[in-house]
Each structure stands twice: as C-alpha cells, then as structure tokens.
Scaffold this motif. Structure first.
Motif, PDB file in Angstrom:
ATOM      1  N   MET A 120       1.943  -4.017   6.475  1.00 55.45           N
ATOM      2  CA  MET A 120       2.493  -5.077   5.622  1.00 55.45           C
ATOM      3  C   MET A 120       3.962  -4.844   5.286  1.00 55.45           C
ATOM      4  N   SER A 121       4.523  -3.729   5.722  1.00 58.34           N
ATOM      5  CA  SER A 121       5.884  -3.334   5.336  1.00 58.34           C
ATOM      6  C   SER A 121       6.012  -3.322   3.815  1.00 58.34           C
ATOM      7  N   SER A 122       5.010  -2.728   3.171  1.00 59.62           N
ATOM      8  CA  SER A 122       4.947  -2.703   1.713  1.00 59.62           C
ATOM      9  C   SER A 122       5.155  -1.290   1.197  1.00 59.62           C
ATOM     10  N   LEU A 123       5.832  -1.192   0.085  1.00 62.64           N
ATOM     11  CA  LEU A 123       5.995   0.083  -0.603  1.00 62.64           C
ATOM     12  C   LEU A 123       5.229   0.092  -1.926  1.00 62.64           C
ATOM     13  N   LYS A 124       4.242  -0.790  -2.032  1.00 61.21           N
ATOM     14  CA  LYS A 124       3.419  -0.855  -3.239  1.00 61.21           C
ATOM     15  C   LYS A 124       2.275   0.141  -3.123  1.00 61.21           C
ATOM     16  N   GLN A 125       2.043   0.870  -4.217  1.00 61.42           N
ATOM     17  CA  GLN A 125       0.984   1.875  -4.252  1.00 61.42           C
ATOM     18  C   GLN A 125      -0.378   1.274  -3.903  1.00 61.42           C
ATOM     19  N   GLU A 126      -0.660   0.078  -4.388  1.00 61.50           N
ATOM     20  CA  GLU A 126      -1.972  -0.529  -4.144  1.00 61.50           C
ATOM     21  C   GLU A 126      -2.200  -0.904  -2.670  1.00 61.50           C
ATOM     22  N   ASP A 127      -1.121  -1.020  -1.899  1.00 66.50           N
ATOM     23  CA  ASP A 127      -1.255  -1.327  -0.472  1.00 66.50           C
ATOM     24  C   ASP A 127      -1.374  -0.072   0.388  1.00 66.50           C
ATOM     25  N   ALA A 128      -1.086   1.091  -0.191  1.00 68.43           N
ATOM     26  CA  ALA A 128      -1.069   2.345   0.568  1.00 68.43           C
ATOM     27  C   ALA A 128      -2.480   2.901   0.732  1.00 68.43           C
ATOM     28  N   VAL A 129      -3.280   2.179   1.521  1.00 67.52           N
ATOM     29  CA  VAL A 129      -4.669   2.560   1.787  1.00 67.52           C
ATOM     30  C   VAL A 129      -4.916   2.532   3.290  1.00 67.52           C
TER      31      VAL A 129
END
Length: 172
Positions: A120-129
C-alpha cells in the motif's frame, strides 16, 4: 557591384551564417559537455537514491523464524542485525540500518513482516501486517516490486514459519 546584388548576397549570407553558427556551436557545446562529464570524479557526478542491484549476495538461506524471533531484529538494539520480512521471506537489511533501524524512515517495516504496508506504500502502524490478501491488483504489483527490489539487494535469511497464509483474494 550593384546595390541589388549586395542586398541579395546579404539576404542569402545571413541565414547561411546563422545555420553554420548553430551547427558548430551545438557540436562544440555537446563535445565540451561530454568531456566535462567524463572528467568529473565519482564524487562530483550526480548521485541516485536508488541502490543498484548487488552482485555479492550470499546464496539464499531457508532458516525458520517465528514472529517472536523476528521482533528481536527491529533495529532497537545496535548489537543485533536488522531484518525485514516480505511475503514471509526474511531479508537482512542491516547495511541500511540508518533507514530501517531505530529512528530510520522505514523502521516501521523492521522486525516484522509488513507486506500489506509495503504493497500500500503506507507508513501507518496499522497497515504494517503480514496479511496482504486484500490488496488491490495495483497494490499487489507494488508489493511484488518491493519483493523484487529486496531480493536483488539484501541477503535472504529464511522464512517466517508461523505467519497465517494469505487468503486468496477474488480480485487477484
């Protein structure tokens, strides 16, 4: 020589001189530019932020890592290496500790499998799975591109053995 002959001669000579000047000055400029580029030292040449593929990687290993073991390599302990897992594959990113280690811009990926966030090119903790089963087709391509990037630049240490398998997504 008559006045008309001089006017016609100038009329023809000015464009010819202009074209000659343009041609010779562009050859000189490109020749001097290329000689300047080749004379620059490696320190003076523009640098790219993209790392080139490595040719000195170790053969891939297949050591098992649990999720708990992987957490130990999150970059918070300077005595330990830094690992990032993508799609269950564990990569040693220690040589880029400033990026993946504590305080680094991509530390969110260290010590875990953060496949979903990478896709997702995300740096959000909730996406780091690790579960990337709900990624769109475009995000899956991004995740696969990241995997390929890591595969060409970092040593593969093994696999995370206790990750739940990604569910099959209907849109892939």
């Amino acid at each position: 020589m008559s006045f008309n002959t001089v006017v016609v001669a100038l009329f023809l000579a000015v464009p010819a001189f202009y074209l000659y000047h343009r041609i010779t000055s562009s050859e000189t400029t490109s020749a001097s530019t290329s000689s300047m580029d080749s004379s620059k030292s490696d320190d003076e040449k523009p640098k790219t932020i993209m790392q080139p593929a490595r040719i000195d990687l170790d053969p891939p290993k297949d050591d098992p890592f649990t999720v708990e073991q992987l957490k130990e390599f999150d970059g918070s302990n300077a005595e330990k290496p830094v690992y990032v897992a993508i799609k269950g594959t564990v990569f040693d990113v220690t040589r880029k500790r400033e990026t993946y280690g504590q305080g680094g811009s991509y530390n969110i990926f260290a010590g875990k499998d953060a496949s979903r966030a990478l896709g997702m090119s995300s740096l959000k903790q909730e996406d780091a799975v690790s579960d990337y089963s709900t990624l769109s087709e475009g995000d899956m391509k991004t995740l696969n591109d990241w995997y390929s990037f890591f595969e060409k630049r970092y040593n593969i240490l093994g696999r995370v053995i206790d990750l739940p398998p990604p569910a099959v997504s209907a849109n892939l």
